[in-house]
Design a protein around this motif. Structure first.
Motif, PDB file in Angstrom:
ATOM      1  N   LYS A 130       3.140   9.853  20.881  1.00 42.04           N
ATOM      2  CA  LYS A 130       3.277  11.236  20.410  1.00 42.04           C
ATOM      3  C   LYS A 130       1.998  11.852  19.833  1.00 42.04           C
ATOM      4  CE  LYS A 130       8.143  10.464  19.223  1.00 42.04           C
ATOM      5  NZ  LYS A 130       9.153  10.448  18.114  1.00 42.04           N
ATOM      6  N   SER A 131       1.198  11.068  19.137  1.00 43.69           N
ATOM      7  CA  SER A 131       0.126  11.674  18.345  1.00 43.69           C
ATOM      8  C   SER A 131      -1.290  11.227  18.684  1.00 43.69           C
ATOM      9  CB  SER A 131       0.376  11.386  16.846  1.00 43.69           C
ATOM     10  OG  SER A 131       1.676  11.759  16.466  1.00 43.69           O
ATOM     11  N   ALA A 132      -1.447  10.104  19.354  1.00 43.80           N
ATOM     12  CA  ALA A 132      -2.793   9.545  19.557  1.00 43.80           C
ATOM     13  C   ALA A 132      -3.726  10.517  20.266  1.00 43.80           C
ATOM     14  CB  ALA A 132      -2.694   8.235  20.346  1.00 43.80           C
ATOM     15  N   ARG A 133      -3.191  11.306  21.178  1.00 40.78           N
ATOM     16  CA  ARG A 133      -4.043  12.221  21.951  1.00 40.78           C
ATOM     17  C   ARG A 133      -4.675  13.314  21.088  1.00 40.78           C
ATOM     18  NH1 ARG A 133       1.231  13.465  23.038  1.00 40.78           N
ATOM     19  NH2 ARG A 133       1.895  15.640  22.702  1.00 40.78           N
ATOM     20  N   HIS A 134      -4.182  13.492  19.865  1.00 34.09           N
ATOM     21  CA  HIS A 134      -4.723  14.526  18.979  1.00 34.09           C
ATOM     22  C   HIS A 134      -5.923  14.022  18.171  1.00 34.09           C
ATOM     23  CE1 HIS A 134      -1.348  16.968  20.066  1.00 34.09           C
ATOM     24  NE2 HIS A 134      -0.464  16.179  19.488  1.00 34.09           N
ATOM     25  N   TYR A 135      -6.260  12.758  18.302  1.00 31.33           N
ATOM     26  CA  TYR A 135      -7.370  12.162  17.533  1.00 31.33           C
ATOM     27  C   TYR A 135      -8.518  11.785  18.452  1.00 31.33           C
ATOM     28  CZ  TYR A 135      -4.255  11.747  13.514  1.00 31.33           C
ATOM     29  OH  TYR A 135      -3.402  12.013  12.467  1.00 31.33           O
ATOM     30  N   ARG A 136      -9.712  11.795  17.857  1.00 35.46           N
ATOM     31  CA  ARG A 136     -10.907  11.341  18.578  1.00 35.46           C
ATOM     32  C   ARG A 136     -11.555  10.133  17.907  1.00 35.46           C
ATOM     33  NH1 ARG A 136     -12.673  14.157  22.714  1.00 35.46           N
ATOM     34  NH2 ARG A 136     -11.710  16.181  23.134  1.00 35.46           N
ATOM     35  N   LEU A 137     -11.132   9.826  16.696  1.00 36.66           N
ATOM     36  CA  LEU A 137     -11.717   8.724  15.936  1.00 36.66           C
ATOM     37  C   LEU A 137     -10.626   7.729  15.542  1.00 36.66           C
ATOM     38  CD1 LEU A 137     -13.924  10.906  13.547  1.00 36.66           C
ATOM     39  CD2 LEU A 137     -14.662   9.804  15.672  1.00 36.66           C
ATOM     40  N   PHE A 138     -10.829   6.446  15.863  1.00 37.86           N
ATOM     41  CA  PHE A 138      -9.835   5.418  15.575  1.00 37.86           C
ATOM     42  C   PHE A 138     -10.508   4.210  14.931  1.00 37.86           C
ATOM     43  CE2 PHE A 138      -8.660   7.720  19.412  1.00 37.86           C
ATOM     44  CZ  PHE A 138      -7.346   8.106  19.170  1.00 37.86           C
ATOM     45  N   VAL A 139      -9.903   3.697  13.866  1.00 41.40           N
ATOM     46  CA  VAL A 139     -10.326   2.423  13.271  1.00 41.40           C
ATOM     47  C   VAL A 139      -9.112   1.497  13.323  1.00 41.40           C
ATOM     48  CG1 VAL A 139     -11.099   1.217  11.202  1.00 41.40           C
ATOM     49  CG2 VAL A 139     -12.073   3.444  11.788  1.00 41.40           C
ATOM     50  N   ILE A 140      -9.228   0.408  14.047  1.00 44.62           N
ATOM     51  CA  ILE A 140      -8.124  -0.537  14.226  1.00 44.62           C
ATOM     52  C   ILE A 140      -8.533  -1.832  13.546  1.00 44.62           C
ATOM     53  CG2 ILE A 140      -6.565  -1.547  15.925  1.00 44.62           C
ATOM     54  CD1 ILE A 140      -8.120   0.496  17.887  1.00 44.62           C
ATOM     55  N   TYR A 141      -7.724  -2.322  12.623  1.00 44.24           N
ATOM     56  CA  TYR A 141      -8.129  -3.483  11.826  1.00 44.24           C
ATOM     57  C   TYR A 141      -6.922  -4.370  11.530  1.00 44.24           C
ATOM     58  CZ  TYR A 141      -5.877  -1.111   7.949  1.00 44.24           C
ATOM     59  OH  TYR A 141      -4.933  -0.501   7.146  1.00 44.24           O
ATOM     60  N   GLY A 142      -7.214  -5.597  11.067  1.00 43.54           N
ATOM     61  CA  GLY A 142      -6.133  -6.492  10.657  1.00 43.54           C
ATOM     62  C   GLY A 142      -6.441  -7.937  10.982  1.00 43.54           C
ATOM     63  N   PRO A 143      -5.645  -8.856  10.459  1.00 47.56           N
ATOM     64  CA  PRO A 143      -5.866 -10.290  10.703  1.00 47.56           C
ATOM     65  C   PRO A 143      -5.518 -10.747  12.107  1.00 47.56           C
ATOM     66  CG  PRO A 143      -3.879  -9.943   9.405  1.00 47.56           C
ATOM     67  CD  PRO A 143      -4.540  -8.612   9.520  1.00 47.56           C
ATOM     68  N   ASP A 144      -4.671  -9.994  12.816  1.00 56.90           N
ATOM     69  CA  ASP A 144      -4.303 -10.374  14.184  1.00 56.90           C
ATOM     70  C   ASP A 144      -5.308  -9.748  15.146  1.00 56.90           C
ATOM     71  OD1 ASP A 144      -3.192 -10.778  16.708  1.00 56.90           O
ATOM     72  OD2 ASP A 144      -1.134 -10.626  15.963  1.00 56.90           O
ATOM     73  N   ARG A 145      -6.376 -10.501  15.448  1.00 55.52           N
ATOM     74  CA  ARG A 145      -7.446  -9.947  16.276  1.00 55.52           C
ATOM     75  C   ARG A 145      -6.976  -9.664  17.700  1.00 55.52           C
ATOM     76  NH1 ARG A 145     -12.390 -10.447  13.622  1.00 55.52           N
ATOM     77  NH2 ARG A 145     -13.110  -9.032  15.241  1.00 55.52           N
ATOM     78  N   GLY A 146      -6.020 -10.450  18.181  1.00 55.15           N
ATOM     79  CA  GLY A 146      -5.477 -10.190  19.505  1.00 55.15           C
ATOM     80  C   GLY A 146      -4.761  -8.855  19.561  1.00 55.15           C
ATOM     81  N   LEU A 147      -4.010  -8.535  18.518  1.00 54.49           N
ATOM     82  CA  LEU A 147      -3.295  -7.266  18.451  1.00 54.49           C
ATOM     83  C   LEU A 147      -4.273  -6.105  18.293  1.00 54.49           C
ATOM     84  CD1 LEU A 147      -0.577  -5.857  18.451  1.00 54.49           C
ATOM     85  CD2 LEU A 147      -0.386  -6.309  15.991  1.00 54.49           C
ATOM     86  N   VAL A 148      -5.339  -6.320  17.511  1.00 56.41           N
ATOM     87  CA  VAL A 148      -6.385  -5.300  17.374  1.00 56.41           C
ATOM     88  C   VAL A 148      -6.958  -4.955  18.745  1.00 56.41           C
ATOM     89  CG1 VAL A 148      -8.723  -4.853  16.505  1.00 56.41           C
ATOM     90  CG2 VAL A 148      -7.017  -5.866  14.992  1.00 56.41           C
ATOM     91  N   SER A 149      -7.302  -5.987  19.511  1.00 53.97           N
ATOM     92  CA  SER A 149      -7.882  -5.790  20.841  1.00 53.97           C
ATOM     93  C   SER A 149      -6.892  -5.115  21.786  1.00 53.97           C
ATOM     94  CB  SER A 149      -8.320  -7.143  21.406  1.00 53.97           C
ATOM     95  OG  SER A 149      -8.847  -7.003  22.696  1.00 53.97           O
ATOM     96  N   GLU A 150      -5.634  -5.542  21.733  1.00 52.07           N
ATOM     97  CA  GLU A 150      -4.620  -4.966  22.621  1.00 52.07           C
ATOM     98  C   GLU A 150      -4.410  -3.484  22.331  1.00 52.07           C
ATOM     99  OE1 GLU A 150      -1.071  -7.293  23.820  1.00 52.07           O
ATOM    100  OE2 GLU A 150       0.073  -5.739  22.786  1.00 52.07           O
ATOM    101  N   ARG A 151      -4.325  -3.137  21.053  1.00 50.87           N
ATOM    102  CA  ARG A 151      -4.094  -1.734  20.695  1.00 50.87           C
ATOM    103  C   ARG A 151      -5.310  -0.865  20.978  1.00 50.87           C
ATOM    104  NH1 ARG A 151      -0.290  -2.401  15.224  1.00 50.87           N
ATOM    105  NH2 ARG A 151       1.634  -2.697  16.422  1.00 50.87           N
ATOM    106  N   ALA A 152      -6.496  -1.432  20.832  1.00 56.09           N
ATOM    107  CA  ALA A 152      -7.703  -0.686  21.177  1.00 56.09           C
ATOM    108  C   ALA A 152      -7.686  -0.338  22.663  1.00 56.09           C
ATOM    109  CB  ALA A 152      -8.943  -1.503  20.821  1.00 56.09           C
TER     110      ALA A 152
END
Length: 349
Positions: free
Chosen positions: A15-37
């Protein structure tokens, strides 16, 4: 503030991601960070196969060029269209924080910026800068809970046209977690093994992934935390003899360090003693193991615990990507952590 909690991501993506141009994805699950990126990169609409449209950088690429992030974000693509600046392995580097601060106040017109970071604590500058800006989507990625793991199993098995018995599901869930990519790879490996079957049962799970209940991994984890190489090698030998996959030892050790990281952070923020934190956050720890955990909490700070968890997580992912090297990768990583613990225990005497 545009803080996206871990469980809100799917809705945000649609619903909302297309309205942003800047993203910071973080957390202990590096696989999930990479997947969501990767999922966000697709939403940008940038041609990910075009090397002129996608600029992939490590934080080290910015260290000697403080203005590079801003320059790349404001530069137009060689052949027109949008650009994606994709940065990996971020932490709290000043050059990155300063660049993000500027871009959050002056968002690029045609470019998108995706920053993949590790486990940023609440007061970490990069996380703080992202969460304070309305133009930045700060996305947390924490270890999958039972509900999320169930959804992952359902999605992967449904796409393969397979069903799983309740008992087999329960066993499978015990063997997953810690890293989203590693979990997904395990499920896909199971699905491939059962390709010509309609239903997956417990035996199939044990055959392809291993039986977590065959031997406790606590003995190895305790030897690692105690910093005793001889005890570690003896415990690993027992694991090997039992034919329990050493991947499960890595996973148990990762979970222990993630728990220790949470407990140590609580100690530092609330100025508590180890015994107090164990009483509130360590209720599942066996009473015989509590002295080992308490000693570890005294000798390690949260930053080092988080770094060690990241190293273990990277080893899990590598072991899934390179199964022929699994045993060597696990042994090297676990022995390194054991020796690190040994040094810290000696320093505290």
């Amino acid at each position: 503030m545009s803080e996206i909690k871990s469980g809100e991501f799917d809705s945000f993506l649609q619903k909302s991601a297309r309205h942003y141009r800047l993203f910071v994805i973080y957390g202990p699950d590096r696989g999930l960070v990479s997947e969501r990126a990767s999922q966000l990169a697709k939403v940008t609409g940038v041609d990910l196969e075009d090397p002129f449209s996608v600029i992939r950088l490590d934080v080290g690429d910015l260290q000697g060029a403080p203005g590079r992030l801003i320059d790349e974000a404001n530069a137009f693509g060689l052949f027109g269209g949008g650009k994606l600046i994709w940065i990996k392995d971020a932490a709290n580097e000043k050059v990155l924080v300063d660049g993000l601060q500027y871009l959050s106040e002056n968002p690029p017109e045609t470019s998108h910026v995706i920053i993949e970071a590790g486990d940023l604590k609440k007061g970490a500058l990069l996380r703080k800068t992202a969460e304070a800006a309305r133009t930045v989507a700060a996305i947390a990625c924490y270890q999958d809970d039972t509900r999320q793991l169930n959804a992952l199993v359902d999605n992967e098995l449904a796409s393969a046209g397979l069903r799983i018995t309740p008992a087999a599901r329960e066993l499978l869930l015990d063997l997953l977690g810690g890293d989203r990519i590693a979990s997904r790879n395990e499920i896909r490996k199971l699905a491939l093994y059962c390709l010509n079957r309609e239903v997956i049962d417990e035996e199939h799970v044990r055959d392809i992934i291993g039986d977590a209940s065959s031997i406790s991994t606590d003995e190895v984890v305790d030897a690692v935390l105690t910093g005793d190489p001889d005890a570690f090698l003896h415990a690993v030998q027992k694991i090997t003899t039992s034919k329990t996959p050493i991947f499960l030892v890595l996973q148990s050790c990762l979970r222990q360090f993630q728990q220790l990281d949470i407990m140590r952070t609580e100690m530092e923020e609330r100025r508590l003693q180890p015994a107090q934190v164990i009483q509130s956050l360590g209720r599942g720890i066996h009473f015989r193991r509590k002295p080992i955990v308490e000693r570890t909490l005294r000798n390690w700070n949260s930053t080092d615990l988080s770094r060690e968890a990241t190293k273990l997580q990277a080893a899990i992912l590598q072991s899934r990507q390179k199964p022929l090297l699994e045993d060597n990768l696990a042994l090297q990583t676990l022995l390194s952590t054991t020796l690190q613990a040994s040094r810290r225990n000696k320093q505290s005497r």
